[in-house]
Design an enzyme around this catalytic site. Structure first.
Site, mmCIF file in Angstrom:
data_model
loop_
_atom_site.group_PDB
_atom_site.id
_atom_site.type_symbol
_atom_site.label_atom_id
_atom_site.label_comp_id
_atom_site.label_asym_id
_atom_site.label_seq_id
_atom_site.Cartn_x
_atom_site.Cartn_y
_atom_site.Cartn_z
ATOM 1 N N ASP A 40 0.882 -1.166 0.000
ATOM 2 C CA ASP A 40 0.000 0.000 0.000
ATOM 3 C C ASP A 40 0.920 1.216 0.000
ATOM 4 O O ASP A 40 1.429 1.611 1.046
ATOM 5 C CB ASP A 40 -0.897 -0.004 1.238
ATOM 6 N N GLU B 75 -1.181 -1.514 -4.819
ATOM 7 C CA GLU B 75 -2.392 -0.737 -5.082
ATOM 8 C C GLU B 75 -2.115 0.315 -6.150
ATOM 9 O O GLU B 75 -1.059 0.948 -6.159
ATOM 10 C CB GLU B 75 -2.879 -0.059 -3.799
ATOM 11 N N ASP C 80 -2.110 1.074 7.700
ATOM 12 C CA ASP C 80 -1.355 0.937 6.452
ATOM 13 C C ASP C 80 -0.832 -0.485 6.259
ATOM 14 O O ASP C 80 -0.798 -0.996 5.143
ATOM 15 C CB ASP C 80 -0.209 1.954 6.407
#
Length: 173
Positions: A8, A67, A139
């Protein structure tokens, strides 16, 4: 058996998650965050690159998911996010990992069943899927969610590959 590294990306905090895929199950290996310091972007990108490279050396993933950039309200933020993604992708490609990209909606859908899930819902589902006793940092949970999404997506593609090759003009034989 695959070891999947999910990322991420972020210019200040990059979350990561490492899972092992055994059949349809995902087993937790590690997760955490790479926190960058300073005001200028170049040293932050270097920290992200070096951090991801170190994680790759330590856990030896065989697959890599990240992502995609979403268009934020602030174009400057989207550009910084794109550069952070670039640093992570270069670390993966230098380790000869094939890079798979997923939208936030795809990740949420794969983990929670809803593309509109909240961060809290994603965290909760990550805990359940990986049988974690505590809630991972946001996160890090997102990095784990990327890895889980990749595991589910790759499994679906493999499962479909035998069926797709047996179709003629859109019909199964």
């Amino acid at each position: 058996m695959s070891i999947i590294l999910g990322i991420d990306p972020g210019s200040r905090i990059t979350g990561y998650g490492v899972v092992q895929q055994k059949g349809s199950k995902c087993i937790y290996i590690a997760s955490g965050c790479i926190r960058t310091k300073g005001d200028t972007l170049a040293p932050k990108l270097d920290m992200i690159f070096n951090g991801i490279s170190e994680i790759i050396k330590q856990y030896q993933p065989t697959e890599f998911g990240i992502e995609q950039v979403f268009m934020a309200k602030n174009p400057d933020s989207a550009l910084k996010l794109g550069q952070a993604r670039g640093a992570a992708i270069v670390a993966a490609t230098q380790a000869d990992l094939y890079v798979c990209e997923y939208s936030a909606r795809q990740i949420k859908q794969a983990v929670s069943g809803s593309g509109g899930a909240t961060k809290e819902q994603v965290q909760q589902m990550v805990m359940q899927i990986l049988n974690l006793s505590g809630r991972p940092q946001a996160d890090a949970a997102d990095g784990l969610a990327v890895a889980i999404c990749h595991a589910h997506t790759a499994q679906t593609i493999v499962a479909m590959s035998g069926k797709v090759s047996k179709t003629v003009r859109g019909r199964f034989r």
